[in-house]
Structures are given as structure tokens and as C-alpha cells.
Design a protein around this motif. Structure first.
Motif, PDB file in Angstrom:
ATOM      1  N   GLY A 190     -37.015  -4.811  21.699  1.00 20.53           N
ATOM      2  CA  GLY A 190     -37.737  -4.204  22.451  1.00 20.53           C
ATOM      3  C   GLY A 190     -37.663  -2.626  22.443  1.00 20.53           C
ATOM      4  N   ASP A 191     -37.867  -1.808  23.356  1.00 22.24           N
ATOM      5  CA  ASP A 191     -38.038  -0.547  23.220  1.00 22.24           C
ATOM      6  C   ASP A 191     -36.466  -0.009  23.106  1.00 22.24           C
ATOM      7  N   LYS A 192     -35.638  -0.621  23.490  1.00 22.66           N
ATOM      8  CA  LYS A 192     -34.420  -0.255  23.271  1.00 22.66           C
ATOM      9  C   LYS A 192     -33.308  -1.422  22.880  1.00 22.66           C
ATOM     10  N   THR A 193     -32.666  -1.280  21.709  1.00 21.53           N
ATOM     11  CA  THR A 193     -31.848  -2.315  21.209  1.00 21.53           C
ATOM     12  C   THR A 193     -30.422  -2.022  20.759  1.00 21.53           C
ATOM     13  N   LYS A 194     -29.404  -2.602  21.137  1.00 23.43           N
ATOM     14  CA  LYS A 194     -28.211  -2.246  20.851  1.00 23.43           C
ATOM     15  C   LYS A 194     -27.677  -2.784  19.578  1.00 23.43           C
ATOM     16  N   ILE A 195     -27.319  -1.775  18.977  1.00 26.76           N
ATOM     17  CA  ILE A 195     -26.668  -1.692  17.275  1.00 26.76           C
ATOM     18  C   ILE A 195     -25.523  -1.512  17.412  1.00 26.76           C
ATOM     19  N   THR A 196     -24.862  -2.086  16.382  1.00 29.61           N
ATOM     20  CA  THR A 196     -23.343  -2.040  16.127  1.00 29.61           C
ATOM     21  C   THR A 196     -23.182  -1.430  14.674  1.00 29.61           C
ATOM     22  N   ILE A 197     -22.417  -0.301  14.640  1.00 32.36           N
ATOM     23  CA  ILE A 197     -22.021   0.154  13.413  1.00 32.36           C
ATOM     24  C   ILE A 197     -20.486   0.060  13.131  1.00 32.36           C
ATOM     25  N   GLU A 198     -20.148  -0.043  11.927  1.00 31.84           N
ATOM     26  CA  GLU A 198     -18.735  -0.231  11.418  1.00 31.84           C
ATOM     27  C   GLU A 198     -18.542   1.166  10.519  1.00 31.84           C
ATOM     28  N   VAL A 199     -17.331   1.528  10.735  1.00 30.56           N
ATOM     29  CA  VAL A 199     -16.782   2.546   9.970  1.00 30.56           C
ATOM     30  C   VAL A 199     -15.546   2.200   9.100  1.00 30.56           C
ATOM     31  N   TYR A 200     -15.810   2.505   7.827  1.00 31.08           N
ATOM     32  CA  TYR A 200     -14.767   1.995   6.905  1.00 31.08           C
ATOM     33  C   TYR A 200     -14.191   3.065   6.032  1.00 31.08           C
ATOM     34  N   ASN A 201     -13.062   3.138   5.532  1.00 32.16           N
ATOM     35  CA  ASN A 201     -12.420   3.873   4.708  1.00 32.16           C
ATOM     36  C   ASN A 201     -12.248   2.996   3.495  1.00 32.16           C
ATOM     37  N   ASP A 202     -13.019   3.015   2.253  1.00 35.45           N
ATOM     38  CA  ASP A 202     -13.059   2.387   1.052  1.00 35.45           C
ATOM     39  C   ASP A 202     -13.559   0.900   1.649  1.00 35.45           C
ATOM     40  N   LYS A 203     -12.498  -0.113   1.707  1.00 32.46           N
ATOM     41  CA  LYS A 203     -12.823  -1.167   2.138  1.00 32.46           C
ATOM     42  C   LYS A 203     -12.264  -1.755   3.414  1.00 32.46           C
ATOM     43  N   GLU A 204     -11.519  -0.580   3.955  1.00 32.15           N
ATOM     44  CA  GLU A 204     -10.538  -0.959   5.396  1.00 32.15           C
ATOM     45  C   GLU A 204     -11.579  -0.411   6.646  1.00 32.15           C
ATOM     46  N   LEU A 205     -11.801  -1.431   7.483  1.00 34.07           N
ATOM     47  CA  LEU A 205     -12.365  -1.460   8.593  1.00 34.07           C
ATOM     48  C   LEU A 205     -11.699  -0.486   9.234  1.00 34.07           C
ATOM     49  N   LEU A 206     -12.159   0.626  10.161  1.00 35.63           N
ATOM     50  CA  LEU A 206     -11.243   1.468  10.892  1.00 35.63           C
ATOM     51  C   LEU A 206     -11.757   1.275  12.363  1.00 35.63           C
ATOM     52  N   GLU A 207     -13.009   1.139  12.449  1.00 38.29           N
ATOM     53  CA  GLU A 207     -13.652   1.245  13.758  1.00 38.29           C
ATOM     54  C   GLU A 207     -15.081   0.452  13.907  1.00 38.29           C
ATOM     55  N   THR A 208     -15.082  -0.138  15.192  1.00 40.25           N
ATOM     56  CA  THR A 208     -16.509  -0.488  15.437  1.00 40.25           C
ATOM     57  C   THR A 208     -17.154  -0.136  16.561  1.00 40.25           C
ATOM     58  N   THR A 209     -18.103   0.579  16.630  1.00 43.35           N
ATOM     59  CA  THR A 209     -18.874   1.169  17.670  1.00 43.35           C
ATOM     60  C   THR A 209     -20.242   0.751  17.926  1.00 43.35           C
ATOM     61  N   THR A 210     -20.813   0.916  18.960  1.00 45.33           N
ATOM     62  CA  THR A 210     -22.229   0.531  19.502  1.00 45.33           C
ATOM     63  C   THR A 210     -22.839   1.719  20.086  1.00 45.33           C
ATOM     64  N   THR A 211     -24.356   1.582  19.920  1.00 38.88           N
ATOM     65  CA  THR A 211     -25.141   2.511  20.416  1.00 38.88           C
ATOM     66  C   THR A 211     -26.408   1.991  20.613  1.00 38.88           C
ATOM     67  N   ASN A 212     -27.478   2.637  21.055  1.00 39.97           N
ATOM     68  CA  ASN A 212     -28.726   2.114  21.498  1.00 39.97           C
ATOM     69  C   ASN A 212     -29.886   2.698  20.394  1.00 39.97           C
ATOM     70  N   PHE A 213     -30.917   1.875  20.218  1.00 38.27           N
ATOM     71  CA  PHE A 213     -31.661   2.395  19.208  1.00 38.27           C
ATOM     72  C   PHE A 213     -33.277   2.255  19.769  1.00 38.27           C
ATOM     73  N   LEU A 214     -33.802   3.273  19.808  1.00 40.16           N
ATOM     74  CA  LEU A 214     -35.042   3.239  20.330  1.00 40.16           C
ATOM     75  C   LEU A 214     -36.366   2.823  19.446  1.00 40.16           C
ATOM     76  N   GLY A 215     -37.327   2.081  20.025  1.00 41.95           N
ATOM     77  CA  GLY A 215     -38.294   1.464  19.218  1.00 41.95           C
ATOM     78  C   GLY A 215     -39.483   1.623  20.182  1.00 41.95           C
ATOM     79  N   PRO A 216     -40.766   1.293  19.845  1.00 40.98           N
ATOM     80  CA  PRO A 216     -41.991   1.348  20.476  1.00 40.98           C
ATOM     81  C   PRO A 216     -41.990   0.372  21.321  1.00 40.98           C
ATOM     82  N   ARG A 217     -42.621   0.539  22.554  1.00 35.67           N
ATOM     83  CA  ARG A 217     -42.791  -0.614  23.760  1.00 35.67           C
ATOM     84  C   ARG A 217     -43.364  -1.694  23.046  1.00 35.67           C
ATOM     85  N   SER A 218     -44.332  -1.427  22.243  1.00 34.78           N
ATOM     86  CA  SER A 218     -45.212  -2.756  21.799  1.00 34.78           C
ATOM     87  C   SER A 218     -44.683  -3.724  21.164  1.00 34.78           C
ATOM     88  N   PHE A 219     -43.355  -3.345  20.729  1.00 42.78           N
ATOM     89  CA  PHE A 219     -42.432  -4.531  20.125  1.00 42.78           C
ATOM     90  C   PHE A 219     -41.644  -5.434  21.056  1.00 42.78           C
TER      91      PHE A 219
END
Length: 472
Positions: free
Chosen positions: A442-471
Motif C-alpha cells: 500500500g502507500d505505507k509498508t513496514k520494512i525490516t533492516i538488519e545491521v551486520y558487522n561482517d557476518k555477525e548480526l548486530l541489530e534489527t530495526t523497522t521503519t516505514n516505506f512510502l509508495g504511491p496510493r495506486s498500489f
């Protein structure tokens, strides 16, 4: 003639005379079993206080309260401004715990664990006893003319007080700026850190003023904890208390007479020797009952026991006891109020433990740039974000990068794809996220972003992604 008890002692304090001037307290040297136990506790706490800033766990200072740089470390756990809620909960736990302790056991904290009491009674007062002698010798020295003996003793005492105050100020500086920085300043010399030296001398002057002149006034006048007793103590609270039932008897206290049967004449066990008053560091008469000036230091208990032993009367005329125990012979009871405080304390501790386990050593925040709409990048939709990565550990992360976990898409950094976050440091910048419209909800989609140091997962965070209403 009125039979009401004399309550005039409540109209003034022992450290102020009838003219309103400072009345200096000259307490006796305490002696007894409880005093020896207090010394052991105090020396342990002094050793802890002086060593805590210099002890490190996993590279973190054991205790650090660096307000200027907003860095905190409690028991080796680093805390940042983002963890301020944990500090608040910890402080609330301390207040509730202290309230529970006071409701159950009175002001024992002041006599056994308070830094003010420990410094005053176990450091500065012992220096004073060592140089000037016991109560009588101090009174005599204070009244005599300024001759060579008085100048020598007073000067030596004041000099040692200054040295002790300077040492305490340095330790407190280590708590505030970090022990490594303090040691670096010592190696560099005072002339390379003039501003710090001035601040250090100001702290030294404050400590010197408190322990050389203000002394017990801190507990009587400045400390708010004594005022809390009025709302926290009740007849079931265990305090340092005078057994007035036994001590006064039917006809009151009276001086000791050898081979006299005191019970026959209705006399109480108190022989009115005033030694409990002479040994008190705040100058009160414990026989007047609970007073806010009493710090529960137990000096009067030890002194009274020694006197009772010398006149062949039972010990415990002054002891740890509640008013109900003295009057009604009731044993200590865990009251409903104590259970309430305990329940609240247990819940808060549980919440804190849970938050500590959920807390990450790395905190990442990714936020969409304010005021920016989406953009078309070929077949994809693009949003611009700012990021901030906080490294709460004492090791460097040399190869930090982001990965879009959900939905399927691509992250493009402004600048280097991989970056470094130094120990106890922070990195921030800008990035673009590109996602095919087919994966948008839709016009607002929650996305998940992972933060790595080399192959070590440090943190996971979420934020909103905006798209056109036509979707939609």
C-alpha cells in the motif's frame, strides 16, 4: 502541676545552643561489638567506593556516571541516553527498596551504609580521635589558649582532613569522567589540566567544609531522608530504641547506688549516666524516643551495654526494637504495608531484568527523511532514509553494513557501502531503499533492516516505506 512529659527537646536540636549559635558536638570514642561490626562494614564499603571506578568488566568501568558525555556504566553494564528509561527504573527501585527497608528497620541505612556517615565516623572522626584524643581531651583542647600544642594538633588534623578530602574528590572525579582520564591527567601533571585542577579543588573545598565544619548538620538539616521517617515509621518498625518501660520503672530513672535493690524502690534500670548522650555523634538523648536526628549508628547501644555490664544489670536497655516490642512484647511482624512495598519492588526488579535481557549492545535507528516523498527509480520505488548506529560496547566494528530483510529490495548507501563504528561511538548517514512496487502493500509498508558487522548480526530495526496510493 502538670504530669505531661517534657517535650521541650523537640523545639530545638542538640547542635544549636539557646542563643541560636552552633553547639559543637564532642562524642566519645565508640566501643563495643556493634561498633566493631560497623567498622568491618565501613572498611569494606570504603574499599569498594575507592576501587569501583578503577575496576573494569569487559572493558567497561564498574561504576561510571559521566553526565557531560552522557555515558553511564553500572556494575559493568554500559548505559547510553537511549537507555535512560533503565536508569529511571533503577532509581525507582532504589527509592522503593529504601522505603521498604525504612518501614521495616528504620534509619539503619544512615548508620551503616550512608557514605556521609562512613566518611565522617570511620575516616575523619577517627583521624580526630587519633590526634586530639577522646571526648574530654577534645573539649579541653578546644577551650585552651592557642599555644604550641593546640596549633600543632589542629594544624595536623586540618592538613590530614584536606588530604582525605582531596583523595575523595579525585575518586569522585573518576566516577564522573572515567578513571582512565583521571590517570592520564595525573601523568600529564596539574599544569596541563588547570581547569580540571580548579574544579577538583572546588570539590575538595566542599568535602573539607562538610567534614571539618558542617559535619552532623548534613544528617540533621540537609538530608531529606530523615524527614521521610515521619511518614514511613510506625510502632512496628525496628529502630535503635530505649526500653522506657524497663528503664523508667515505676518511679523513673535514678543514679546508681551500690548494693541497692532498685526494684524495691520502683527505680528503672537507667542509672542516668548520660553516656548514651555523650557517645552520640548527633548529640541527641535516645531516651526521648524516636527523633529525626538519630541515624541508628548503634553507638548508644554499645555504650549502654558496657554501663549495664559494669553495674550488673541486664544488657539491652537500648537495643534494636519496635515500640510494640517494648510496650506490648510483640515480636517483629511482616506487615501488610511491608508486603505491598515488597510486591511493588519485586515487580519493578522483574521489569528491569526483562529490559536488561532485551537490551542490545548496538542500537540502530533508521528514519525516513522528513518532507521527502517516494521517487521512481526505473521499475522500483525509492525512499531516502537517515540512519544512526550506536555502539555501546568497548570493541570497534570495522565492517558494518545494512541488509534489507523484508520485503525483497535493495539498500544503496550514500558514501561507502561498509563503514566503521568505533567503540562507545556512533555512526550516522543517509541511505536509499529501492523496492519493486509488486512487493509493496500500500502507500505505507513496514520494512525490516538488519545491521551486520561482517557476518555477525548486530541489530534489527523497522521503519516505514512510502509508495504511491495506486498500489493499494
Amino acid at each position: 502541676m502538670s504530669n505531661l512529659p517534657d517535650e521541650s527537646f523537640r523545639d530545638t536540636i542538640a547542635t544549636i545552643d539557646e542563643e541560636g549559635k552552633r553547639a559543637w558536638i564532642f562524642p566519645k570514642i565508640p566501643k563495643g561489638k556493634l561498633y566493631e561490626k560497623r567498622k568491618l562494614v565501613s572498611y569494606f564499603l570504603l574499599a569498594f567506593l575507592f576501587s569501583a571506578p578503577f575496576v573494569k568488566i569487559n572493558g567497561n568501568q564498574f561504576l561510571l556516571f559521566n553526565i557531560m558525555e552522557r555515558k553511564f556504566s553500572i556494575f559493568g553494564f554500559p548505559f547510553w541516553p537511549q537507555d535512560f528509561h533503565l536508569v529511571v527504573i533503577s532509581m525507582i527501585i532504589g527509592v522503593v527498596g529504601l522505603a521498604l527497608f525504612t518501614v521495616a528497620f528504620g534509619r539503619i541505612f544512615c548508620g551503616w551504609f550512608c557514605p556521609q556517615t562512613i566518611f565522617m565516623e570511620m575516616l575523619f572522626r577517627r583521624i580526630e580521635f587519633w590526634i586530639e584524643g577522646d571526648r574530654g581531651a577534645q573539649i579541653k583542647l578546644n577551650k585552651q589558649e592557642w599555644n604550641a600544642e593546640k596549633i600543632r594538633k589542629k594544624t595536623t588534623k586540618w592538613f590530614l582532613f584536606f588530604i582525605a578530602s582531596f583523595a575523595i574528590a579525585n575518586v569522585f572525579l573518576a566516577y564522573l569522567v572515567g578513571s582512565d582520564q583521571v590517570l592520564d591527567m595525573v601523568r600529564q601533571g596539574p599544569f596541563h589540566n588547570v581547569s580540571t585542577l580548579i574544579a577538583l579543588l572546588i570539590f575538595t573545598a566542599v568535602f573539607y567544609f562538610i567534614y571539618a565544619w558542617f559535619r552532623e548538620q548534613v544528617c540533621i538539616i540537609a538530608c531529606p531522608y530523615g524527614r521521610m521517617q515521619g511518614v514511613l515509621l510506625d510502632n512496628k518498625t525496628i529502630n535503635v530504641a530505649y526500653d522506657h518501660v524497663r528503664g523508667e520503672g515505676a518511679s523513673g530513672r535514678a543514679k546508681f547506688k551500690k548494693n541497692e535493690d532498685r526494684k524495691m524502690f520502683g527505680k528503672g534500670d537507667c542509672i542516668d549516666c548520660h553516656q548514651c548522650v555523650n557517645v552520640c555523634p548527633t548529640g541527641i538523648d535516645i531516651r526521648n524516643g524516636v527523633q529525626l536526628e538519630c541515624i541508628n549508628c548503634t553507638a548508644c547501644i554499645d555504650e549502654c551495654d558496657l554501663i549495664m555490664e559494669s553495674v550488673n544489670l541486664p544488657k539491652g536497655l537500648i537495643r534494636y526494637a519496635s515500640e510494640n516490642e517494648i510496650v506490648k512484647k510483640e515480636k517483629f511482624v511482616f506487615t501488610t504495608r511491608m508486603k505491598g512495598y515488597t510486591a511493588v519492588l519485586a515487580i519493578l526488579i522483574g521489569v528491569l531484568i526483562g529490559m536488561l535481557f532485551l537490551r542490545n549492545d548496538v542500537e540502530a535507528t533508521v528514519l525516513r527523511l522528513p518532507g521527502q516523498l517516494f521517487q521512481h527509480k526505473g521499475e522500483n520505488i525509492s525512499n531516502v532514509f537517515t540512519y544512526k548506529v550506536v555502539n555501546k560496547t568497548v570493541r570497534d566494528f570495522d565492517n558494518v553494513h545494512f541488509r534489507l530483510a523484508t520485503p525483497k529490495g535493495e539498500i544503496k548507501m550514500v558514501g561507502k557501502e561498509n563503514f566503521k563504528v568505533e567503540k562507545e561511538g556512533m555512526a550516522q548517514g543517509t541511505l536509499f531503499v529501492e523496492i519493486n512496487p509488486a512487493f509493496l502493500k500500500g502507500d505505507k509498508t513496514k520494512i525490516t533492516i538488519e545491521v551486520y558487522n561482517d557476518k555477525e548480526l548486530l541489530e534489527t530495526t523497522t521503519t516505514n516505506f512510502l509508495g504511491p496510493r495506486s498500489f493499494d
